[in-house]
Design an enzyme around this catalytic site. Structure first.
Site, PDB file in Angstrom:
ATOM      1  CB  SER A 146       6.479  -2.642   1.313  1.00 52.74           C
ATOM      2  OG  SER A 146       7.024  -1.724   2.244  1.00 52.74           O
ATOM      3  CE1 TYR A 159       3.211  -4.422   5.464  1.00 47.04           C
ATOM      4  CE2 TYR A 159       5.420  -3.569   5.066  1.00 47.04           C
ATOM      5  CZ  TYR A 159       4.064  -3.550   4.802  1.00 47.04           C
ATOM      6  OH  TYR A 159       3.557  -2.679   3.864  1.00 47.04           O
TER       7      TYR A 159
END
Length: 255
Positions: A146, A159
């Protein structure tokens, strides 16, 4: 250029977290390139719907219900897939969860849950498929990272940590397994229009911010990942390993 560079005919691809969103789009792209696709999800109804959707499009598809953070379940599932369908040639480690809370008060259990799925999960699934790939002397592993693994964002500590760690896990696996004919890379999306990001797409402040900071001036669509994931899964990337490829409309180049 050889026409078979991107041909995945005869290959079996396991895509985790493929019940919807980016995982489902990548699975469809791999199937369209000729692969037999095994969809994974931990929610049965979602998985059944995804399997039906791709089957209705004429693709060769199977389903495997398991939680990537459960090591014993992962081993059972991979053994079942290889006994029932055939050897896994391609692994797309896509399963992930997000939990947005302030770092100073992030509950330990929630922190661990995000890391277990987003970082430990890819390790467990890779560990399960690697022996077969090593024995055959070939394999493709694509870890889905990501933009948040590169650029810090508030309220996304576990995350961001997981996706940052996944980049290094990719490099270590690439170094260890390159001599066995296995290529391991990270595909890192930017901001994509999915169910997970819908609150941001509908936010009158965040939506224009993301569009304004993305040179392509739009959210990514799940189909935007297909070309890159097919490339990283095919002969075309035979000498590409340990790399991070950002598919982000230029976001990481300007921010």
């Amino acid at each position: 250029m050889s026409s078979d560079l991107f041909d995945l005919s005869g290959k079996i691809a396991l895509v985790t977290g493929a019940g919807r969103g980016l995982g489902l789009a990548m699975a469809e792209g791999l199937g369209a390139a000729g692969a037999t696709v095994v969809l994974n999800d931990r929610i049965g109804d979602r998985l059944e719907g995804a399997e039906r959707q791709l089957r209705d499009k004429g693709l060769k598809v199977h389903a495997s219900l398991f939680d990537v953070s459960d090591g014993a379940a992962v081993k059972r599932a991979v053994a079942d897939i290889e006994a029932r369908i055939g050897p896994i040639h391609i692994l797309i480690n896509n399963a992930g969860v997000q939990d947005r809370q302030p770092t100073q008060s992030f509950p330990e259990a929630d922190w661990q849950r995000v890391l277990d799925t987003n970082l430990t999960g890819p390790l467990l699934v890779a560990q399960a498929v690697a022996p077969g790939m090593i024995e055959r002397g070939a394999g493709k592993i694509v870890n889905i990272g990501s933009i948040i693994g590169l650029l810090g964002r508030a309220n996304s500590a576990p995350y961001a940590v997981a996706k940052g760690g996944l980049k290094m896990l990719t490099k270590v696996m690439a170094v260890e397994w390159a001599a066995h004919g296995i290529q391991v890379n990270t595909l890192a999306p930017g901001y994509f229009a999915t169910e997970m990001t819908r609150p941001f797409q509908e936010d009158p402040v965040i939506d224009p911010y993301i569009r304004g900071h993305t040179p392509a001036a739009r959210w990514g669509q799940p189909s935007d990942l297909i070309g890159t994931v097919v490339y990283l899964s095919s002969k075309a990337s035979a000498f590409v390993t340990g790399q991070v490829i950002y598919v982000d409309g230029g976001y990481s180049s300007t921010t």
